[in-house]
Write a protein that holds these residues in place. Structure first.
Motif, mmCIF file in Angstrom:
data_model
loop_
_atom_site.group_PDB
_atom_site.id
_atom_site.type_symbol
_atom_site.label_atom_id
_atom_site.label_comp_id
_atom_site.label_asym_id
_atom_site.label_seq_id
_atom_site.Cartn_x
_atom_site.Cartn_y
_atom_site.Cartn_z
ATOM 1 N N SER A 198 0.828 -1.209 0.000
ATOM 2 C CA SER A 198 0.000 0.000 0.000
ATOM 3 C C SER A 198 0.866 1.263 0.000
ATOM 4 C CB SER A 198 -0.972 0.002 1.181
ATOM 5 O OG SER A 198 -0.273 -0.037 2.401
ATOM 6 N N ALA A 199 2.001 1.238 0.676
ATOM 7 C CA ALA A 199 2.910 2.391 0.677
ATOM 8 C C ALA A 199 3.481 2.624 -0.722
ATOM 9 C CB ALA A 199 4.031 2.197 1.684
ATOM 10 N N VAL A 200 3.865 1.553 -1.402
ATOM 11 C CA VAL A 200 4.403 1.662 -2.757
ATOM 12 C C VAL A 200 3.331 2.180 -3.715
ATOM 13 C CG1 VAL A 200 5.212 0.301 -4.738
ATOM 14 C CG2 VAL A 200 6.286 0.009 -2.510
ATOM 15 N N LEU A 201 2.123 1.628 -3.621
ATOM 16 C CA LEU A 201 1.049 2.084 -4.498
ATOM 17 C C LEU A 201 0.691 3.546 -4.240
ATOM 18 C CD1 LEU A 201 -1.203 -1.104 -4.548
ATOM 19 C CD2 LEU A 201 0.202 -0.196 -6.417
ATOM 20 N N ALA A 202 0.740 3.977 -2.993
ATOM 21 C CA ALA A 202 0.470 5.383 -2.670
ATOM 22 C C ALA A 202 1.553 6.282 -3.266
ATOM 23 C CB ALA A 202 0.388 5.577 -1.161
ATOM 24 N N LYS A 203 2.811 5.858 -3.191
ATOM 25 C CA LYS A 203 3.913 6.642 -3.759
ATOM 26 C C LYS A 203 3.791 6.703 -5.278
ATOM 27 C CE LYS A 203 6.826 8.374 -1.835
ATOM 28 N NZ LYS A 203 6.988 9.761 -1.391
ATOM 29 N N ILE A 204 3.409 5.604 -5.885
ATOM 30 C CA ILE A 204 3.227 5.573 -7.342
ATOM 31 C C ILE A 204 2.093 6.524 -7.738
ATOM 32 C CG2 ILE A 204 2.452 4.129 -9.271
ATOM 33 C CD1 ILE A 204 4.045 1.800 -7.965
ATOM 34 N N ALA A 205 1.024 6.542 -6.968
ATOM 35 C CA ALA A 205 -0.122 7.404 -7.273
ATOM 36 C C ALA A 205 0.257 8.894 -7.244
ATOM 37 C CB ALA A 205 -1.257 7.134 -6.295
ATOM 38 N N GLU A 206 1.288 9.254 -6.483
ATOM 39 C CA GLU A 206 1.751 10.643 -6.397
ATOM 40 C C GLU A 206 2.562 11.067 -7.621
ATOM 41 O OE1 GLU A 206 4.141 10.977 -2.885
ATOM 42 O OE2 GLU A 206 2.482 10.457 -1.545
ATOM 43 N N MET A 207 3.041 10.108 -8.403
ATOM 44 C CA MET A 207 3.918 10.422 -9.535
ATOM 45 C C MET A 207 3.133 11.031 -10.685
ATOM 46 S SD MET A 207 6.275 7.027 -9.821
ATOM 47 C CE MET A 207 7.212 6.446 -8.430
ATOM 48 N N PRO A 208 3.768 11.956 -11.398
ATOM 49 C CA PRO A 208 3.126 12.494 -12.607
ATOM 50 C C PRO A 208 3.257 11.491 -13.757
ATOM 51 C CG PRO A 208 5.252 13.536 -12.262
ATOM 52 C CD PRO A 208 5.017 12.625 -11.084
ATOM 53 N N GLU A 209 2.399 11.643 -14.739
ATOM 54 C CA GLU A 209 2.516 10.813 -15.946
ATOM 55 C C GLU A 209 3.743 11.273 -16.719
ATOM 56 O OE1 GLU A 209 0.997 8.157 -16.749
ATOM 57 O OE2 GLU A 209 -0.619 8.226 -15.303
ATOM 58 N N PRO A 210 4.417 10.461 -17.467
ATOM 59 C CA PRO A 210 4.196 9.061 -17.768
ATOM 60 C C PRO A 210 4.824 8.112 -16.753
ATOM 61 C CG PRO A 210 5.999 9.847 -19.103
ATOM 62 C CD PRO A 210 5.511 11.020 -18.288
ATOM 63 N N ASP A 211 5.538 8.663 -15.756
ATOM 64 C CA ASP A 211 6.200 7.811 -14.765
ATOM 65 C C ASP A 211 5.206 6.965 -13.981
ATOM 66 O OD1 ASP A 211 8.651 8.719 -15.562
ATOM 67 O OD2 ASP A 211 8.942 10.069 -13.873
ATOM 68 N N ARG A 212 4.032 7.526 -13.690
ATOM 69 C CA ARG A 212 3.039 6.775 -12.913
ATOM 70 C C ARG A 212 2.626 5.501 -13.648
ATOM 71 N NH1 ARG A 212 -1.950 9.669 -12.845
ATOM 72 N NH2 ARG A 212 -0.753 11.263 -11.782
ATOM 73 N N ALA A 213 2.308 5.618 -14.930
ATOM 74 C CA ALA A 213 1.893 4.452 -15.714
ATOM 75 C C ALA A 213 3.017 3.421 -15.780
ATOM 76 C CB ALA A 213 1.475 4.887 -17.114
ATOM 77 N N MET A 214 4.245 3.906 -15.958
ATOM 78 C CA MET A 214 5.387 2.993 -16.025
ATOM 79 C C MET A 214 5.597 2.288 -14.687
ATOM 80 S SD MET A 214 8.995 3.886 -17.940
ATOM 81 C CE MET A 214 8.603 5.585 -17.980
ATOM 82 N N SER A 260 9.207 -8.411 -1.642
ATOM 83 C CA SER A 260 8.245 -7.620 -0.879
ATOM 84 C C SER A 260 8.346 -6.165 -1.299
ATOM 85 C CB SER A 260 8.544 -7.707 0.618
ATOM 86 O OG SER A 260 8.507 -9.035 1.052
ATOM 87 N N PRO A 261 7.227 -5.561 -1.702
ATOM 88 C CA PRO A 261 7.262 -4.137 -2.036
ATOM 89 C C PRO A 261 7.500 -3.307 -0.776
ATOM 90 C CG PRO A 261 5.207 -5.156 -2.765
ATOM 91 C CD PRO A 261 5.926 -6.148 -1.923
ATOM 92 N N ARG A 262 8.262 -2.245 -0.918
ATOM 93 C CA ARG A 262 8.512 -1.324 0.185
ATOM 94 C C ARG A 262 9.049 -0.020 -0.391
ATOM 95 N NH1 ARG A 262 14.140 -3.080 3.032
ATOM 96 N NH2 ARG A 262 14.253 -0.888 3.486
ATOM 97 N N LEU A 263 9.098 1.002 0.422
ATOM 98 C CA LEU A 263 9.698 2.264 -0.006
ATOM 99 C C LEU A 263 11.167 2.263 0.385
ATOM 100 C CD1 LEU A 263 6.938 4.847 0.903
ATOM 101 C CD2 LEU A 263 7.486 3.886 -1.333
ATOM 102 N N TRP A 264 11.967 2.877 -0.462
ATOM 103 C CA TRP A 264 13.403 2.967 -0.214
ATOM 104 C C TRP A 264 13.848 4.339 -0.713
ATOM 105 C CZ3 TRP A 264 17.894 1.876 -3.636
ATOM 106 C CH2 TRP A 264 19.064 1.641 -2.927
ATOM 107 N N TYR A 265 14.243 5.205 0.199
ATOM 108 C CA TYR A 265 14.573 6.589 -0.117
ATOM 109 C C TYR A 265 13.413 7.272 -0.848
ATOM 110 C CZ TYR A 265 19.290 5.561 1.380
ATOM 111 O OH TYR A 265 20.378 5.201 2.120
ATOM 112 N N GLY A 266 12.198 6.910 -0.466
ATOM 113 C CA GLY A 266 11.007 7.504 -1.062
ATOM 114 C C GLY A 266 10.666 6.961 -2.436
#
Length: 170
Positions: A65-81, A97-103
């Protein structure tokens, strides 16, 4: 001359002189970490504190959920990638295991980051990056790549990423 003592120094002086500042030192900006780099270090410190609070048996869904939340904050096209990479990595290497690393979104095995996604906007670069840490089993002779520039994800790139991630965790 009443302000000077016999030694030639001004009255009240401590006897030490400060070196003159050079013009280049004044004109030159202080070198160090950028604001983006400082933010990444702060994010990492918060990640470590949060992991310590959760304990060693933290649920995989917390990281997901932390990774998906961080991805959701990204602008396109990075978010889709990043969304596509997340799906590819989870399907290709379910042991990670998904996790955040240096944001940044990252994927770890035994609490050690194997690979991560760096948005192009994070450090204002012209391409996003899929990077692999030193624990990834990608060794190939005396020289091998540990980061890959991503401008787009086609079927060919996706197949190569699946192979790299599988090799990295083997």
């Amino acid at each position: 001359m009443s302000e000077k003592k016999a030694s030639g120094k001004l009255a009240g002086a401590t006897g030490t002189q400060k070196p003159a500042k050079s013009a280049t030192a004044i004109d030159k900006k202080a070198e160090g970490f950028t604001s983006v780099e400082r933010a990444a270090m702060k994010a990492r410190a918060q990640e470590v504190k949060a992991a310590a609070r959760r304990g060693p048996r933290a649920d995989k869904t917390d990281g997901d959920s932390a990774v998906l939340a961080k991805i959701a904050e990204m602008p396109e096209p990075d978010r889709a990638m990043a969304e596509r990479l997340h799906a590819i990595i989870k399907a290709g290497a379910p042991a990670l295991s998904p996790r955040l690393w240096y944001g940044m979104p990252a994927y770890a095995q035994d609490d050690k980051v194997v690979c991560f996604f760096q948005s192009a906007q994070k450090f204002k670069t012209r391409y996003a990056t899929l990077g692999f840490s030193d624990v990834a089993n990608l060794d190939d002779g005396a020289l091998w790549p540990t980061a890959f520039a991503l401008k787009a994800l086609t079927a060919a790139e996706e197949a190569r990423i699946v192979a790299l991630v599988k090799k990295a965790v083997s």
